[in-house]
Design an enzyme around this catalytic site. Structure first.
Site, short mmCIF file in Angstrom:
data_model
loop_
_atom_site.label_atom_id
_atom_site.label_comp_id
_atom_site.label_asym_id
_atom_site.label_seq_id
_atom_site.Cartn_x
_atom_site.Cartn_y
_atom_site.Cartn_z
N CYS A 82 0.81 -1.23 0.00
CA CYS A 82 0.00 0.00 0.00
C CYS A 82 0.85 1.28 0.00
O CYS A 82 0.31 2.37 -0.16
CB CYS A 82 -0.94 0.01 1.20
SG CYS A 82 -2.23 -1.21 1.03
N HIS A 123 -3.34 7.38 3.06
CA HIS A 123 -3.79 6.12 2.44
C HIS A 123 -5.16 5.74 2.98
O HIS A 123 -5.40 5.79 4.19
CB HIS A 123 -2.76 5.02 2.74
CG HIS A 123 -3.20 3.67 2.29
ND1 HIS A 123 -3.62 3.43 1.00
CD2 HIS A 123 -3.28 2.48 2.95
CE1 HIS A 123 -3.94 2.15 0.89
NE2 HIS A 123 -3.75 1.56 2.05
N ASN A 155 -10.41 0.50 -0.15
CA ASN A 155 -8.95 0.54 -0.18
C ASN A 155 -8.48 0.07 -1.56
O ASN A 155 -8.56 -1.11 -1.88
CB ASN A 155 -8.40 -0.37 0.92
CG ASN A 155 -6.88 -0.40 0.96
OD1 ASN A 155 -6.21 0.15 0.08
ND2 ASN A 155 -6.33 -1.04 1.97
O1 UT7 Z 1 -4.08 -1.12 3.45
C1 UT7 Z 1 -3.08 -1.87 4.05
C2 UT7 Z 1 -3.15 -1.99 5.49
N1 UT7 Z 1 -4.40 -2.52 5.96
C3 UT7 Z 1 -5.05 -1.86 6.91
O2 UT7 Z 1 -4.65 -0.83 7.32
C4 UT7 Z 1 -6.29 -2.54 7.49
C5 UT7 Z 1 -6.19 -2.58 9.00
N2 UT7 Z 1 -7.28 -3.29 9.66
C6 UT7 Z 1 -8.56 -2.89 9.64
O3 UT7 Z 1 -8.91 -1.95 8.97
C7 UT7 Z 1 -9.53 -3.57 10.56
O4 UT7 Z 1 -8.84 -4.41 11.44
C8 UT7 Z 1 -10.64 -4.38 9.85
C9 UT7 Z 1 -11.59 -3.46 9.12
C10 UT7 Z 1 -10.02 -5.36 8.88
C11 UT7 Z 1 -11.46 -5.16 10.88
O5 UT7 Z 1 -11.99 -4.26 11.84
P1 UT7 Z 1 -11.79 -4.53 13.40
O6 UT7 Z 1 -12.49 -3.46 14.09
O7 UT7 Z 1 -10.33 -4.70 13.66
O8 UT7 Z 1 -12.57 -5.89 13.57
P2 UT7 Z 1 -12.07 -7.25 14.23
O9 UT7 Z 1 -11.30 -8.04 13.26
O10 UT7 Z 1 -11.47 -6.95 15.57
O11 UT7 Z 1 -13.46 -7.93 14.50
C12 UT7 Z 1 -14.42 -7.43 15.43
C13 UT7 Z 1 -15.66 -8.29 15.37
C14 UT7 Z 1 -15.36 -9.79 15.44
O12 UT7 Z 1 -16.43 -10.40 16.15
P3 UT7 Z 1 -16.30 -10.78 17.69
O13 UT7 Z 1 -15.14 -11.71 17.75
O14 UT7 Z 1 -16.05 -9.49 18.39
O15 UT7 Z 1 -17.63 -11.39 18.00
C15 UT7 Z 1 -15.36 -10.23 14.00
O16 UT7 Z 1 -15.68 -11.58 13.87
O17 UT7 Z 1 -16.32 -8.10 14.11
C16 UT7 Z 1 -16.45 -9.35 13.43
N3 UT7 Z 1 -16.25 -9.11 12.00
C17 UT7 Z 1 -17.26 -8.76 11.18
N4 UT7 Z 1 -18.58 -8.57 11.40
C18 UT7 Z 1 -19.32 -8.19 10.33
C19 UT7 Z 1 -15.11 -9.15 11.28
N5 UT7 Z 1 -15.35 -8.84 9.99
C20 UT7 Z 1 -16.67 -8.59 9.91
C21 UT7 Z 1 -17.52 -8.21 8.86
N6 UT7 Z 1 -18.82 -8.02 9.12
N7 UT7 Z 1 -17.06 -8.00 7.60
#
Ligand code: UT7
Length: 335
Positions: free
Chosen positions: A116, A256, A286
């Site tokens: 990225c 970004h 993204n």
């Molecule tokens: O561009 C290059 C670099 N990349 C980035 O900068 C991306 C960095 N990461 C992120 O943007 C975020 O971590 C994500 C958007 C990928 C995920 O968001 P998050 O707030 O970190 O979510 P998480 O993975 O901690 O998940 C929180 C909850 C989980 O459920 P429980 O365990 O709390 O019950 C996940 O299972 O949300 C759930 N979850 C979803 N729910 C609905 C994960 N993905 C989804 C989804 N829809 N798509």
């Protein structure tokens, strides 16, 4: 001798027609519009459809848009850099094909690959060629067909990424506009948290790699998020301090577009108000190497000659950095 700085003098873009909305994603994986919007800021993204179309398809169109708008002769372009994480093919340079297709027949070309951060690092590379005094027109294109490496059954990644391309032209400037300072970083600690396992030299394609879905992006989102927030904010803050810029001196943050929460955290650390933060993640998601040039396209009409812009990026590797840049022209819709 007069100092030469590297300024951006024109921009262009291409976005595929197909709009993949959060609503449509709800029918594909267990997710919902509210979760995606509150956790990422994304409402929709573009997807390049159609057989045989790769990253170059979009890069060519973004470059042609720039050429048409700026009325330059493509034969005058001396270097074409394609910043990408999704080249058309292994081994054959995507940039060589792009350069030929846009009529930049006098140019040499290469791809710049740094996940990225590809475009941000590409800005640094393009600037060095201009500052050398030897090159007068360097075309930098950021383009990615992320949909080519996304598993649309994996809700952790498929909601984030989109396809698109943006192009900028670098030319010499004698008013000290353009690239002022840069702070670029990388750390291999990040490799395990964001990668595509197979298809490279470590694990070439095989029936097993395909069966086990190893050609898709794997991301440990939480960990990447943590590193992205602290590192992007850190370099942005440092570049302000070492250039003695106060918040009133900064006109724009062009960060970004990976997650709105990461952008907000960077802006908070720089103490910038919302109206100074460029944002288009809601429309495109993204787009990896295309996020920064797409921002410049979307905000071109609002940018003024002399505006101070802080560019920032964070991505796989890990790779990240910030660039302090002075905008070089006022928008002219008749151009
Ligand atoms: O561009 C290059 C670099 N990349 C980035 O900068 C991306 C960095 N990461 C992120 O943007 C975020 O971590 C994500 C958007 C990928 C995920 O968001 P998050 O707030 O970190 O979510 P998480 O993975 O901690 O998940 C929180 C909850 C989980 O459920 P429980 O365990 O709390 O019950 C996940 O299972 O949300 C759930 N979850 C979803 N729910 C609905 C994960 N993905 C989804 C989804 N829809 N798509």
């Amino acid at each position: 001798m007069q100092k030469i700085t590297a300024a951006i003098t024109a921009v262009g873009k291409y976005l595929p027609d197909y709009v993949l909305t959060n609503k449509e994603l709800e029918t594909m994986v267990d997710t919902n519009d509210e979760w995606i919007v509150t956790r990422t800021g994304i409402k929709e993204r573009r997807i390049l459809k159609g057989e045989g179309k790769g990253t170059s398809y979009m890069a060519i169109r973004a470059a042609k848009d720039l050429i048409k708008k700026s009325n330059i002769n493509p034969k005058d372009i001396e270097l074409v850099i394609v910043a990408t994480a999704t080249p058309d093919m292994q081994a054959a340079s995507t940039s060589a094909f792009v350069a030929s297709q846009i009529g930049a027949t006098e140019a040499f070309s290469f791809d710049q690959i740094a996940a990225c951060s590809s475009f941000l690092f590409g800005m640094s590379t393009a600037a060095r060629y201009i500052e050398s005094g030897k090159y007068k027109k360097v075309l930098l294109i950021g383009a990615d067909k992320n949909s080519s490496m996304i598993d649309y059954t994996d809700r952790a990644t498929c909601i984030i990424f989109g396809d698109g391309a943006g192009a900028v032209l670098f030319e010499p400037n004698h008013e000290n506009l353009g690239l002022q300072d840069e702070l670029l970083k990388s750390d291999g600690v990040g490799r395990e948290f964001l990668h595509v396992k197979a298809g490279g030299s470590i694990l070439p394609a095989s029936i097993e790699t395909v069966t086990n879905k190893l050609h898709y992006v794997y991301q440990d989102g939480k960990t990447v998020f943590k590193y992205a927030v602290s590192n992007m904010a850190d370099v942005s803050d440092k570049i302000l301090k070492r250039n003695k810029l106060e918040k009133k001196d900064v006109n724009w943050l062009a960060a970004h577009q990976a997650n709105k929460r990461i952008i907000d955290a960077t802006a908070r650390r720089m103490d910038l108000s919302e109206d100074k933060v460029m944002l288009n993640i809601q429309k495109y998601g993204n787009t990896t190497s295309a996020t920064l040039p797409l921002l410049l396209n979307d905000y071109e009409e609002q940018l003024k000659k002399g505006d101070n812009i802080i560019f920032a990026a964070f991505g796989g590797g890990f790779t990240w950095g910030a660039i302090y840049f002075k905008w070089a022209y006022n928008y002219n819709k008749n151009k």
